[in-house]
Design a protein around this motif. Structure first.
Motif, PDB file in Angstrom:
ATOM      1  N   UNK B  29       0.839  -1.023   0.103  1.00 39.37           N
ATOM      2  CA  UNK B  29      -0.053  -0.087  -0.004  1.00 39.37           C
ATOM      3  C   UNK B  29       0.799   1.207   0.016  1.00 39.37           C
ATOM      4  N   UNK B  30       1.885   1.224   0.765  1.00 38.49           N
ATOM      5  CA  UNK B  30       2.759   2.440   0.950  1.00 38.49           C
ATOM      6  C   UNK B  30       3.446   2.614  -0.168  1.00 38.49           C
ATOM      7  N   UNK B  31       3.861   1.593  -0.973  1.00 40.99           N
ATOM      8  CA  UNK B  31       4.542   1.754  -2.431  1.00 40.99           C
ATOM      9  C   UNK B  31       3.627   2.225  -3.326  1.00 40.99           C
ATOM     10  N   UNK B  32       2.415   1.694  -3.279  1.00 35.23           N
ATOM     11  CA  UNK B  32       1.407   2.117  -4.363  1.00 35.23           C
ATOM     12  C   UNK B  32       0.834   3.590  -4.144  1.00 35.23           C
ATOM     13  N   UNK B  33       0.785   4.042  -2.996  1.00 32.67           N
ATOM     14  CA  UNK B  33       0.306   5.475  -2.735  1.00 32.67           C
ATOM     15  C   UNK B  33       0.645   6.288  -3.569  1.00 32.67           C
ATOM     16  N   UNK B  34       1.785   6.597  -3.602  1.00 37.63           N
ATOM     17  CA  UNK B  34       2.473   7.927  -4.786  1.00 37.63           C
ATOM     18  C   UNK B  34       1.942   7.562  -6.057  1.00 37.63           C
ATOM     19  N   UNK B  35       1.634   6.360  -6.457  1.00 34.42           N
ATOM     20  CA  UNK B  35       1.324   6.361  -7.911  1.00 34.42           C
ATOM     21  C   UNK B  35      -0.191   6.731  -8.183  1.00 34.42           C
ATOM     22  N   UNK B  36      -1.030   6.459  -7.175  1.00 33.82           N
ATOM     23  CA  UNK B  36      -2.417   6.694  -7.246  1.00 33.82           C
ATOM     24  C   UNK B  36      -3.080   7.967  -6.775  1.00 33.82           C
ATOM     25  N   UNK B  37      -2.121   8.792  -5.950  1.00 35.11           N
ATOM     26  CA  UNK B  37      -2.705   9.864  -5.412  1.00 35.11           C
ATOM     27  C   UNK B  37      -2.107  11.141  -5.847  1.00 35.11           C
ATOM     28  N   UNK B  38      -2.702  12.367  -5.836  1.00 32.42           N
ATOM     29  CA  UNK B  38      -2.384  13.635  -5.978  1.00 32.42           C
ATOM     30  C   UNK B  38      -1.332  14.049  -5.116  1.00 32.42           C
ATOM     31  N   UNK B  39      -0.360  14.849  -5.735  1.00 28.65           N
ATOM     32  CA  UNK B  39       0.593  15.660  -4.858  1.00 28.65           C
ATOM     33  C   UNK B  39       0.238  16.053  -3.624  1.00 28.65           C
ATOM     34  N   UNK B  40      -0.933  16.965  -3.382  1.00 31.50           N
ATOM     35  CA  UNK B  40      -1.616  17.675  -2.596  1.00 31.50           C
ATOM     36  C   UNK B  40      -1.837  16.549  -1.309  1.00 31.50           C
TER      37      UNK B  40
END
Lengths: 257, 349, 290
Positions: B29-40
């Motif tokens: 989950x922690x690895x995927x998180x930046x791939x699926x969310x916005x910068x904010x």
């Protein structure tokens, strides 16, 4: 006399009240030495002085040839003196195993860095941990505490809690064990068991025992020597028979008539 | 009795295979998180992770050792300023500066811990409160620290790459957080952690078993301050600009709230508390735009309170939370979690 | 110059003495430093300001109402919160007072906003009295006299009234007090109320020299803590004396050493005292019984 454990001229006052008054006694290595006396005679204060919780006003306490009076409790523990408390001082939210592991504290070397980096089974800290848990397991077996092993001690009945405290002191592998009213609050069955365990501890582990106890039967049966004190002063010291025959003791324990 | 093959199994990080399973899920989950969310969103996650680090450290002091600190914002400030100044004046790279800043904070923690040896709870609370306030006062009055105006934080680059976006920072911050959480877990199940818990439970008994109170209490302060210091360094990076008013008394209380709400004396509690309280705090900044509650609060504000003062609702809520948790759930969210778990295990009996 | 500094020191020391006194009364009864004390006082001062500002009450009635309000807040907190916790540890008690602090702080900000207000006594504030080389402002005189009066009244209250004696009994040993038929909980509530009133008096005396905002009492509270620690936290007499000493030291430090770091003096004093004599200057050492 002998140089295993001696108390000479020990005095401790609390704001003018003399709790212990120039007390002398000596204990032989490997013996069971009992201290009796009425409530408020200064018995627990004596224990607190020996284990370093109180600093004596004057006098000497020598253990195995070294002066230990005035040292901090942790330094005294490292000299090989362990104790139990009259009103249990257990780590109530820790399990029996963890309580006993505290007894191994002075024998372990794990420091902060080892602790932080205990990532796997073969790390320094983990290896040491396993080694000492095995030692503690023997004490758990000895005192018949297997069923309480992983239970927080706060959830155990009083008699078992007293045993955990005894086990914790034993885990320190002391040369001298101070027991403050070990049988208080126990059922007569538990007291019987305790009697044999204390004997075992003395004979098989070779631990010298200094004990405060109110149960005269137990004191008479188990002790090598007995010291009776009142108002912080020595009444009489000798074999159980000698002490039991002393008029002051008879008066105190059997009443005036 | 179940058969144990090795005594390490008593204390291993994951007690059951299912724990390993959940941990792997979490990592993925922690690895995927930046791939699926916005910068904010990433910036929120970074902020939360940093607060988790502080909470881990503060929990060691408060939850495990039974000491108290009302000045942890002071350690965070020291860490933040030390990181920036080490980078600016000594030209250190980010990582060495961060670690060194952690040690600087730990040094102050050690110093503050020294009087702690002689102080019982209430006195210690006062001393740490004074410490936290003194730190920001001194920083605010000294030109070397940029005074009230504060300091600009230099851009950091690692291995030649300048990190600027929140997603890039996320990788650094979350790795440090996971590492530090594990290290804390290790510490608390080792000899050192056990001694600290023993001090909390009965300092007299711990002492008669050979635990050097002086050493372990200061150690607890130092480690706790180290965590706060590292968090401070990371905070400086994501803020880009630091001034003393960030690290006020309210910040210290917020950290304490994270420990209390999450669960004193539990690693999972620190993590839960850090996440929930920070999230709440961030959400409350824009409380008026929340559905239902926002309208209700606006209504209350216009009728009895004041609309301009509405941001203060945050303090009101945290005050109530602190009191409610201490009175009704002293073991925090972690305690609630344990009870739910027990309930499901024995369901439907 | 020097005697002027001493007078100013005694004036600010009077405030610290009151704050410390309010703190010690509670500390002796429940072993917790009340971190919410400053906010409780600030809230009450705001209430007084509100009454005056809305021309609802004239000044003195507004102050009386505020004191009554403070008393109610103190009693209510003990009754609704502290009593509900099951055998709270000192740590938990501290956290509860911190919770109350945050709560009241938020309420003040929410109700009255963050912009600063002024609250002044109905006297010409710059009027002064010349005593030889020393100039004393009327406000300072009022502060000094009021605080001395409070201390005197409290002394009489604690030694000469039944309620005061009961409060002292609870402070010394609540179990023994309970056995002797004292309603410990009720006394505890009243103690919290009394403490809040004393804190509020300090707040009202301090408000004219400071902008009235939610952080009004932060500085005096820290100083009050320092004074309490200086005096040993368990001795009301020590707390008052500690307040005066702190006020004087602080003023001398500000004049002769550094005005910049004047406000850090209190903290430095706390650390020094705790370092060399942890039980404070005027109280006996306490040993834990095993």
């Amino acid at each position: 006399m002998n140089d295993f454990f001696t108390v000479t001229g020990l005095t401790r006052t609390f704001g003018g009240v003399v709790a212990i008054d120039a007390l002398d006694f000596a204990q032989k290595k490997g013996s069971i030495f009992s201290i009796i006396g009425p409530n408020g005679a200064g018995k627990t204060t004596l224990f607190n002085c020996i284990s370093g919780i109180y600093r004596p006003d004057s006098g000497e306490i020598c253990f195995q040839g070294r002066r230990i009076d005035g040292l901090k409790p942790d330094a005294i523990a490292r000299h090989g003196i362990a104790r139990t408390f009259q009103n249990l001082e257990l780590f109530f939210r820790m399990t029996t195993m963890e309580n006993l592991m505290l007894g191994r504290h002075i024998h372990m070397r794990t420091n902060i860095w080892h602790g932080l980096t205990m990532f796997h089974k073969n790390s320094t800290a983990a290896r040491e941990e396993a080694e000492h848990r095995e030692k503690v397991e023997h004490i758990i077996d000895l005192l018949d505490l297997q069923s309480a092993r992983d239970v927080p001690v706060g959830a155990l009945p009083y008699g078992r809690q007293k045993l955990v405290e005894l086990g914790r002191a034993l885990a320190l592998e002391p040369s001298l064990l101070l027991l403050d009213e070990p049988s208080a609050g126990m059922t007569s069955d538990e007291r019987q068991d305790l009697f044999f365990w204390i004997k075992d501890i003395q004979q098989e582990l070779g631990v010298s025992i200094l004990m405060i106890e109110h149960n005269m039967q137990m004191v008479m049966d188990i002790s090598d020597r007995v010291l009776a004190i009142d108002f912080g002063k020595k009444l009489v010291e000798g074999t159980p028979e000698e002490v039991a025959a002393h008029p002051e003791v008879i008066k105190a324990y059997l009443g005036e008539d | 009795m179940d058969m144990k093959r090795h005594y390490y199994e008593d204390i291993q990080i994951f007690q059951k295979p299912v724990h390993v399973f959940w941990f792997v899920i979490l990592l993925i989950g922690l690895v995927i998180l930046p791939l699926v969310t916005r910068n904010y969103t990433m910036s929120l996650v970074n902020f939360i992770a940093i607060n988790v680090i502080v909470t881990l450290g503060l929990n060691l002091l408060v939850g495990y050792t039974g000491q108290i600190s009302l000045g942890h914002a002071g350690f965070v400030a020291i860490g933040a300023y030390a990181t920036v100044l080490l980078m600016q004046h000594l030209g250190l790279n980010f990582f060495p500066a961060l670690v060194l800043a952690g040690f600087v904070a730990a040094g102050f923690g050690f110093l503050l811990g020294l009087p702690a040896l002689r102080l019982e709870g209430p006195y210690l609370a006062i001393a740490t409160l004074g410490f936290g306030m003194a730190v920001t006062q001194i920083i605010g009055r000294s030109t070397f620290f940029g005074g009230r105006m504060g300091l600009k934080v230099p851009k950091i680059n690692i291995a030649g790459i300048t990190l600027s976006s929140d997603k890039e920072l996320y990788i650094v911050i979350i790795s440090i957080t996971v590492l530090m959480a594990f290290a804390m877990r290790n510490l608390t199940r080792s000899r050192v952690g056990r001694a600290l818990i023993a001090i909390r439970e009965s300092d007299i008994a711990a002492e008669t078993l050979g635990v050097n109170l002086a050493w372990y209490k200061t150690l607890s302060f130092a480690v706790s301050a180290f965590y706060a210091g590292v968090a401070g360094g990371l905070l400086a990076i994501i803020f880009g600009y630091i001034n003393p008013s960030i690290f006020d008394f309210v910040m210290s209380i917020l950290f304490l709230a994270m420990v209390v709400v999450g669960g004193a004396g539990a690693i999972l509690g620190s993590i839960l508390g850090g996440i929930v309280v920070t999230f709440l705090d961030l959400k409350l900044n824009a409380v008026t735009s929340m559905p239902l509650i926002g309208d209700l609060l606006r209504e209350i504000s216009t009728r009895w309170m004041s609309v301009s003062g509405l941001p203060n609702f945050r303090s009101v809520l945290f005050g109530i939370l602190l009191i409610l948790f201490v009175v009704f759930e002293p073991h925090g969210l972690y305690g609630i979690w344990l009870r739910i778990k027990k309930y499901w295990k024995t369901w439907p009996f | 110059m020097f005697s002027q500094l001493i007078i100013n020191g005694i004036s600010s020391g009077s405030l610290y003495a009151l704050v410390a006194l309010a703190m010690v009364i509670i500390y002796k009864a429940s072993e917790v430093p009340n971190f919410a004390q400053g906010e409780m006082a600030t809230l009450s001062v705001f209430v007084a300001w509100h009454f005056v500002n809305a021309q609802f009450l004239p000044f003195y009635q507004a102050v009386a109402a505020a004191l009554l309000f403070a008393f109610a807040v103190g009693v209510l907190f003990e009754f609704t919160v502290l009593r509900r916790a099951e055998k709270p540890s000192i740590l938990e008690l501290i956290v509860m007072t911190l919770g109350l602090q945050m709560f009241i702080y938020g309420i003040i900000g929410w109700k009255w906003g963050a912009e600063q207000k002024t609250f002044s006594l109905p006297i010409a504030e710059d009027s002064v009295v010349q005593l030889g080389p020393v100039v004393i402002g009327w406000l300072n005189i009022i502060t000094i006299v009021t605080s001395l009066l409070c201390v005197l009244l409290l002394y009489l209250f604690f030694t000469h009234t039944k309620l005061g004696t009961a409060m002292r009994a609870v402070q010394m040993n609540s179990t023994a007090a309970r056995i002797n038929g004292i309603r410990v909980h009720r006394i505890m509530s009243l103690t919290w109320g009394l403490s809040a009133v004393i804190g509020t008096i300090a707040g009202i005396l301090f408000a004219p020299v400071s902008p009235l905002d939610p952080q009004l009492m932060w500085d005096p509270l820290l100083k009050g803590f320092a004074a309490g620690v200086l005096g040993g936290m368990t001795s009301p007499f020590g707390a008052v004396l500690g307040g005066y000493i702190l006020g004087i030291i602080e003023n001398l430090f500000g004049a002769y050493i550094s005005l910049e770091f004047k406000s850090v003096v209190a903290f430095a004093l706390i650390v020094l005292v705790l370092w060399f004599k942890p039980s404070g200057l005027f109280s006996r050492h306490y040993e834990r019984k095993v």
